[in-house]
Design an enzyme around this catalytic site. Structure first.
Site, short mmCIF file in Angstrom:
data_model
loop_
_atom_site.label_atom_id
_atom_site.label_comp_id
_atom_site.label_asym_id
_atom_site.label_seq_id
_atom_site.Cartn_x
_atom_site.Cartn_y
_atom_site.Cartn_z
N SER A 134 0.83 -1.21 0.00
CA SER A 134 0.00 0.00 0.00
C SER A 134 0.86 1.26 0.00
O SER A 134 1.97 1.27 0.55
CB SER A 134 -0.86 -0.01 1.26
OG SER A 134 -1.43 1.25 1.48
N TYR A 159 -2.17 -0.40 10.05
CA TYR A 159 -2.37 -0.94 8.70
C TYR A 159 -1.06 -0.83 7.90
O TYR A 159 -0.60 -1.81 7.30
CB TYR A 159 -3.50 -0.17 8.01
CG TYR A 159 -3.65 -0.50 6.55
CD1 TYR A 159 -4.10 -1.74 6.13
CD2 TYR A 159 -3.35 0.46 5.57
CE1 TYR A 159 -4.25 -2.04 4.78
CE2 TYR A 159 -3.50 0.18 4.22
CZ TYR A 159 -3.95 -1.07 3.83
OH TYR A 159 -4.08 -1.36 2.50
N1 LIG Z 1 -8.45 -0.16 -2.29
C1 LIG Z 1 -7.34 0.54 -2.09
O1 LIG Z 1 -7.30 1.75 -2.34
C2 LIG Z 1 -6.09 -0.12 -1.56
C3 LIG Z 1 -4.96 0.68 -1.40
C4 LIG Z 1 -3.79 0.08 -0.94
C5 LIG Z 1 -3.77 -1.27 -0.66
N2 LIG Z 1 -4.90 -2.02 -0.81
C6 LIG Z 1 -4.81 -3.45 -0.51
O2 LIG Z 1 -5.32 -4.18 -1.61
C7 LIG Z 1 -5.97 -5.37 -1.17
C8 LIG Z 1 -7.38 -5.42 -1.69
O3 LIG Z 1 -8.06 -4.26 -1.21
P1 LIG Z 1 -9.58 -3.99 -1.53
O4 LIG Z 1 -9.73 -2.52 -1.66
O5 LIG Z 1 -10.05 -4.87 -2.62
O6 LIG Z 1 -10.24 -4.42 -0.15
P2 LIG Z 1 -11.53 -5.31 0.15
O7 LIG Z 1 -11.75 -5.21 1.61
O8 LIG Z 1 -12.64 -4.94 -0.76
O9 LIG Z 1 -11.04 -6.76 -0.23
C9 LIG Z 1 -10.39 -7.63 0.65
C10 LIG Z 1 -11.14 -8.95 0.64
O10 LIG Z 1 -10.42 -9.85 1.46
C11 LIG Z 1 -11.33 -10.57 2.27
N3 LIG Z 1 -10.63 -10.92 3.51
C12 LIG Z 1 -10.16 -10.07 4.46
N4 LIG Z 1 -9.58 -10.76 5.45
C13 LIG Z 1 -9.68 -12.07 5.10
C14 LIG Z 1 -9.27 -13.27 5.74
N5 LIG Z 1 -8.67 -13.25 6.93
N6 LIG Z 1 -9.52 -14.45 5.11
C15 LIG Z 1 -10.15 -14.48 3.90
N7 LIG Z 1 -10.57 -13.37 3.27
C16 LIG Z 1 -10.33 -12.18 3.86
C17 LIG Z 1 -12.48 -9.62 2.52
O11 LIG Z 1 -13.70 -10.29 2.80
C18 LIG Z 1 -12.55 -8.85 1.21
O12 LIG Z 1 -13.49 -9.40 0.32
C19 LIG Z 1 -5.85 -5.35 0.35
O13 LIG Z 1 -4.71 -6.09 0.71
C20 LIG Z 1 -5.65 -3.88 0.67
O14 LIG Z 1 -4.98 -3.71 1.90
C21 LIG Z 1 -6.06 -1.47 -1.26
#
Ligand SMILES: NC(=O)c1ccc[n+]([C@@H]2O[C@H](COP(=O)([O-])OP(=O)(O)OC[C@H]3O[C@@H](n4cnc5c(N)ncnc54)[C@H](O)[C@@H]3O)[C@@H](O)[C@H]2O)c1
Length: 330
Positions: A134, A159
């Site tokens: 991130s 985080y």
């Molecule tokens: N969206 C952003 O702007 C952003 C920015 C930087 C990093 N990220 C990273 O990208 C990745 C995806 O982010 P996103 O925006 O799609 O988030 P999101 O929350 O929509 O997706 C994460 C998914 O992982 C599942 N999940 C979480 N913990 C779990 C566990 N212990 N076991 C099984 N499933 C689990 C959740 O149910 C969810 O569907 C994450 O790692 C997030 O930290 C996202």
């Protein structure tokens, strides 16, 4: 060199999440077999995750394992049952502010869960391990644009600390066991099917319902908003390239002021926002801006969606999705 993903079996954790859903769709379009893992937790509306999953489940090349990556036995069984060529690890507890009151959830999902998955990838000789880091790892740095060569030793949220830890663990697995690891530092991903806890969704939802919006740090914030198709392009390219050990910034590479961002939403909704100005929230960074030169060079990563176009696509989706839901409830 690029490897074709057609017929490759790719395990995507967080498959029902915002980024996972879009990455899965692209992979399936490209002829890959996608094995999804998600626990459909209720950090935000699980109904939205179920609806994304319903779309994926229509494709015969998609298979879901419903479970928790914190559960080592569940992760082991999945790796034992499936032949996996590549691994795209996106499951995590996201949300900078949520970490203040829920520290254990972050450690469990993002550290224990991450380690369960990378260790099984190593045990099963998975070729490539691509994982979500991130932009938050840059913490309070004041050098912009942020480059992957900058120091990232001062995370200002739990985080961010977990994401930086993932990069360190990945490095060790690469060094000790030769696992090919690529970490992707996403910069504020947004777009259709976006997360209800993020600013674009919260603002659109509140403005559409004529409710006030919370504008933190009195609007003095800047973000490098990155459209989901551009993020997915970077993920796909990382899976195709197969580098031994890399970290890439996936941003749009342009700064957008919070006030301008709100303005774009107002224009799309044809409705003025009722703004409540509030102080900075603990854990939030004032600014993010990606240096994407290295990603362009190594991943041929060239983001193409400007903020105005991306917001329009989000608002169009929001109206369709929630109007359809309202119709179904009547
Ligand atoms: N969206 C952003 O702007 C952003 C920015 C930087 C990093 N990220 C990273 O990208 C990745 C995806 O982010 P996103 O925006 O799609 O988030 P999101 O929350 O929509 O997706 C994460 C998914 O992982 C599942 N999940 C979480 N913990 C779990 C566990 N212990 N076991 C099984 N499933 C689990 C959740 O149910 C969810 O569907 C994450 O790692 C997030 O930290 C996202």
């Amino acid at each position: 060199m690029s490897i074709s993903l057609k017929n490759q079996s790719i395990l995507v954790t967080g498959s029902a999440g915002f980024i996972g859903f879009h990455a899965d769709q692209k992979l399936l379009d490209m002829g890959a077999v996608v094995i999804g893992i998600d626990n459909f937790n209720d950090y935000y509306d699980p109904g939205l995750k179920e609806d994304r999953n319903k779309i994926l489940a229509k494709n015969p090349n998609f298979k879901l394992y419903r479970g928790d990556i914190e559960d080592l036995e569940f992760v082991r069984k999945t790796f034992q049952t499936e032949e996996i060529d590549k691994k795209c690890h996106l499951a995590a507890q996201a949300g900078v502010r949520y970490g203040i009151d829920h520290p254990h959830q972050f450690i469990n999902s993002n550290i224990v869960g991450f380690n369960n998955v990378i260790d099984e990838a190593k045990n099963h000789d998975v070729n490539d391990f691509i994982y979500a880091s991130s932009s938050s790892v840059y913490g309070g740095n004041d050098k912009f644009p942020a480059a992957t060569t900058d120091q990232v030793d001062h995370p200002i949220s739990l985080y961010a600390a977990t994401k930086k830890s993932n990069e360190l663990i990945a490095y060790t697995y690469h060094h000790l066991f030769g696992v090919n690891c690529t970490g992707l530092r996403f910069f504020t991903a947004y777009g259709p099917w976006g997360r209800p806890d993020m600013a674009l969704f919260l603002f659109t939802d509140a403005i559409a319902k004529k409710q006030p919006i919370k504008v933190f740090n009195h609007g003095q914030m800047v973000r490098d908003f990155t459209y989901i198709d551009d993020i997915v392009m970077g993920i796909i390219s990382s899976l195709e390239k197969s580098y031994p050990y890399e970290i890439f910034n996936l941003g749009y590479g342009q700064e957008v002021e919070l006030e301008y961002f709100i303005n774009c939403i107002e224009n799309e909704l044809d409705q003025k926002a009722d703004k409540k100005y509030l102080p900075l929230q603990p854990g939030d960074v004032l600014k993010s801006l990606a240096d994407i030169k290295y990603s362009t060079e190594k991943l041929e990563y060239k983001p193409t969606t400007p903020i105005e176009e991306g917001i329009k696509k989000f608002v169009d989706w929001y109206k369709d999705y929630y109007q359809e839901k309202d119709r179904n409830q009547k």
